[in-house]
Design a protein around this motif. Structure first.
Motif, short mmCIF file in Angstrom:
data_model
loop_
_atom_site.label_atom_id
_atom_site.label_comp_id
_atom_site.label_asym_id
_atom_site.label_seq_id
_atom_site.Cartn_x
_atom_site.Cartn_y
_atom_site.Cartn_z
N MET A 287 3.60 -40.91 -39.96
CA MET A 287 4.01 -40.12 -38.78
C MET A 287 5.45 -40.44 -38.38
SD MET A 287 2.77 -37.76 -36.91
CE MET A 287 3.35 -36.85 -35.49
N ARG A 288 5.85 -41.72 -38.63
CA ARG A 288 7.21 -42.12 -38.27
C ARG A 288 8.24 -41.32 -39.08
NH1 ARG A 288 8.39 -48.34 -38.86
NH2 ARG A 288 8.08 -47.78 -41.05
N ASN A 289 7.92 -41.08 -40.37
CA ASN A 289 8.84 -40.30 -41.21
C ASN A 289 8.93 -38.86 -40.73
OD1 ASN A 289 9.40 -42.50 -42.83
ND2 ASN A 289 7.76 -42.05 -44.29
N VAL A 290 7.78 -38.30 -40.32
CA VAL A 290 7.76 -36.91 -39.82
C VAL A 290 8.64 -36.79 -38.59
CG1 VAL A 290 6.30 -35.13 -38.79
CG2 VAL A 290 5.46 -36.43 -40.76
N LEU A 291 8.49 -37.73 -37.67
CA LEU A 291 9.29 -37.70 -36.44
C LEU A 291 10.78 -37.90 -36.74
CD1 LEU A 291 6.97 -39.73 -34.01
CD2 LEU A 291 7.30 -37.25 -34.12
N ALA A 292 11.08 -38.75 -37.74
CA ALA A 292 12.49 -38.98 -38.10
C ALA A 292 13.12 -37.70 -38.65
CB ALA A 292 12.57 -40.10 -39.14
N ILE A 293 12.39 -36.98 -39.51
CA ILE A 293 12.91 -35.71 -40.05
C ILE A 293 13.02 -34.66 -38.94
CG2 ILE A 293 12.45 -33.82 -41.66
CD1 ILE A 293 11.00 -35.84 -43.43
N ALA A 294 12.00 -34.60 -38.08
CA ALA A 294 12.03 -33.64 -36.97
C ALA A 294 13.23 -33.91 -36.07
CB ALA A 294 10.74 -33.73 -36.17
N ASP A 295 13.50 -35.19 -35.80
CA ASP A 295 14.65 -35.56 -34.97
C ASP A 295 15.97 -35.16 -35.65
OD1 ASP A 295 15.82 -37.06 -32.67
OD2 ASP A 295 16.61 -38.29 -34.30
N LYS A 296 16.04 -35.38 -36.96
CA LYS A 296 17.24 -35.00 -37.71
C LYS A 296 17.46 -33.48 -37.67
CE LYS A 296 18.89 -34.80 -42.51
NZ LYS A 296 18.61 -33.38 -42.66
N GLU A 297 16.37 -32.74 -37.86
CA GLU A 297 16.47 -31.27 -37.84
C GLU A 297 16.91 -30.78 -36.46
OE1 GLU A 297 15.88 -28.84 -40.23
OE2 GLU A 297 15.94 -30.48 -41.66
N LEU A 298 16.30 -31.36 -35.43
CA LEU A 298 16.62 -30.93 -34.07
C LEU A 298 18.06 -31.25 -33.72
CD1 LEU A 298 15.31 -29.57 -31.65
CD2 LEU A 298 14.61 -31.82 -30.82
N ARG A 299 18.52 -32.44 -34.15
CA ARG A 299 19.91 -32.82 -33.89
C ARG A 299 20.88 -31.90 -34.63
NH1 ARG A 299 20.85 -37.90 -31.68
NH2 ARG A 299 18.95 -39.12 -31.33
N SER A 300 20.48 -31.46 -35.84
CA SER A 300 21.36 -30.59 -36.61
C SER A 300 21.53 -29.24 -35.92
CB SER A 300 20.80 -30.40 -38.03
OG SER A 300 19.64 -29.61 -38.02
N TYR A 301 20.48 -28.78 -35.23
CA TYR A 301 20.61 -27.52 -34.49
C TYR A 301 21.62 -27.68 -33.35
CZ TYR A 301 16.43 -25.50 -36.71
OH TYR A 301 15.53 -24.99 -37.61
N PHE A 302 21.49 -28.80 -32.61
CA PHE A 302 22.34 -28.97 -31.42
C PHE A 302 23.71 -29.55 -31.76
CE2 PHE A 302 18.18 -28.62 -29.40
CZ PHE A 302 18.48 -27.84 -28.30
N ALA A 303 23.88 -30.02 -33.01
CA ALA A 303 25.20 -30.52 -33.42
C ALA A 303 26.16 -29.38 -33.70
CB ALA A 303 25.05 -31.41 -34.66
N SER A 304 25.63 -28.19 -33.87
CA SER A 304 26.44 -26.99 -34.10
C SER A 304 26.17 -26.00 -32.97
CB SER A 304 26.06 -26.38 -35.46
OG SER A 304 24.75 -25.87 -35.40
N PRO A 305 26.93 -24.90 -32.92
CA PRO A 305 26.70 -23.92 -31.85
C PRO A 305 25.39 -23.15 -32.00
CG PRO A 305 28.90 -23.68 -32.81
CD PRO A 305 28.14 -24.58 -33.71
N ILE A 306 24.67 -23.36 -33.11
CA ILE A 306 23.48 -22.54 -33.40
C ILE A 306 22.48 -22.56 -32.26
CG2 ILE A 306 21.47 -22.29 -34.92
CD1 ILE A 306 23.18 -23.32 -37.21
N ALA A 307 22.10 -23.77 -31.84
CA ALA A 307 21.06 -23.89 -30.81
C ALA A 307 21.49 -23.21 -29.52
CB ALA A 307 20.75 -25.36 -30.56
N TYR A 308 22.74 -23.44 -29.12
CA TYR A 308 23.20 -22.89 -27.83
C TYR A 308 23.31 -21.37 -27.89
CZ TYR A 308 24.34 -27.80 -27.48
OH TYR A 308 24.25 -29.18 -27.49
N ILE A 309 23.74 -20.85 -29.04
CA ILE A 309 23.82 -19.38 -29.19
C ILE A 309 22.42 -18.76 -29.16
CG2 ILE A 309 24.42 -17.53 -30.82
CD1 ILE A 309 26.77 -19.28 -31.73
N LEU A 310 21.48 -19.38 -29.88
CA LEU A 310 20.12 -18.84 -29.91
C LEU A 310 19.47 -18.89 -28.53
CD1 LEU A 310 18.77 -20.31 -33.28
CD2 LEU A 310 19.45 -17.96 -32.79
N ILE A 311 19.67 -20.00 -27.83
CA ILE A 311 19.11 -20.11 -26.47
C ILE A 311 19.74 -19.06 -25.57
CG2 ILE A 311 18.98 -21.59 -24.43
CD1 ILE A 311 18.69 -23.99 -26.31
N GLY A 312 21.05 -18.84 -25.74
CA GLY A 312 21.72 -17.81 -24.94
C GLY A 312 21.20 -16.42 -25.26
#
Length: 253
Positions: free
Chosen positions: A1-26
């Protein structure tokens, strides 16, 4: 489960590290806010008219239900943009080979990507609660139907993400993944329209396959286990096929 959460955290950070997440939320919040304003304005006008005759209107059924039903339409357009890069980008950049040769299992990788995309989706839904808070400040809506409707949106989004992961795992082109994902989502959306004309045998099947038919009760505040099972089955089936697709990619080298 720790590996799953680590990948999920990496994926989520990658969305917010670029404008993608903010544009999609907008993109999600803008039409959501328009629908909220339109239905609330209509509700206020009709309530004032009803008050003259001693009647009352239900904000859950007249505002929240219709706003969240329209939110499910917005999701149809937004979700392919969330899932199209999950595997396609890894394939395009070549990092998929590093991922597949890592000690991580396919299940851990898939679940990590699923929960990462789901995390972004939950963040989008969480922001819309600010609109609902306005109703609680100035009115007295029931919270249970609201929770049921958001549970329906969460399950519907999870189903879309699992299907989007599957399609993204089959191509290295994000645009192709996004377009095909949208078309598949659209088919799940409109298949129920043919229920009345498809005959007594095919009609119930098309109605059952319709992803919107199962959300309707949620939007009314009803949590029916058959609808919950439908979405969970769709999520499981999508993730299972994604695992098969990734496994095929691994053996191809």
């Amino acid at each position: 489960m720790r590996n799953v959460l680590a990948i999920a955290d990496k994926e989520l950070r990658s969305y917010f590290a670029s404008p993608i997440a903010y544009i999609l939320i907008g993109f999600f919040l803008l039409p959501f806010g328009v629908f909220f304003y339109l239905y609330l304005s209509t509700f206020v006008k009709q309530s004032l008219q009803m008050a003259q005759f001693g009647g009352a209107m239900n904000v859950n059924q007249q505002v929240i239900r219709y706003v969240l039903q329209n939110a499910s339409v917005i999701i149809l357009f937004i979700m392919p943009m969330i899932t199209m890069r999950t595997y396609s980008e890894e394939k395009r950049s070549g990092s998929i080979e590093l991922l597949l040769t890592s000690p991580l299992t396919d299940v851990e990788i898939i679940l990590g990507k699923f929960f990462g995309a789901l995390g972004l989706y939950i963040a989008m839904l969480a922001v819309t609660l600010l609109y609902m808070a306005i109703l609680f400040v100035y009115g007295n809506p029931e919270w249970r139907p609201l929770v049921a409707a958001y549970l329906g949106l969460l399950l519907m989004g999870g189903a879309f993400i699992s299907i989007g992961l599957l399609i993204s795992s089959t191509t290295s082109n994000q645009i192709v993944a996004g377009v095909v994902t949208f078309v598949v989502f659209l088919l799940f959306w409109i298949v129920g329209w043919f229920a009345d004309t498809a005959g007594p045998t095919i009609g119930p099947i098309t109605s059952w396959l319709s992803i919107t038919e199962h959300f309707d009760d949620f939007s009314k505040g009803i949590v029916d286990t058959k609808h919950v099972l439908y979405y969970l089955s769709l999520i499981t089936f999508g993730l299972f096929l994604t695992a098969k697709s990734v496994d095929t990619e691994r053996w191809r080298g």
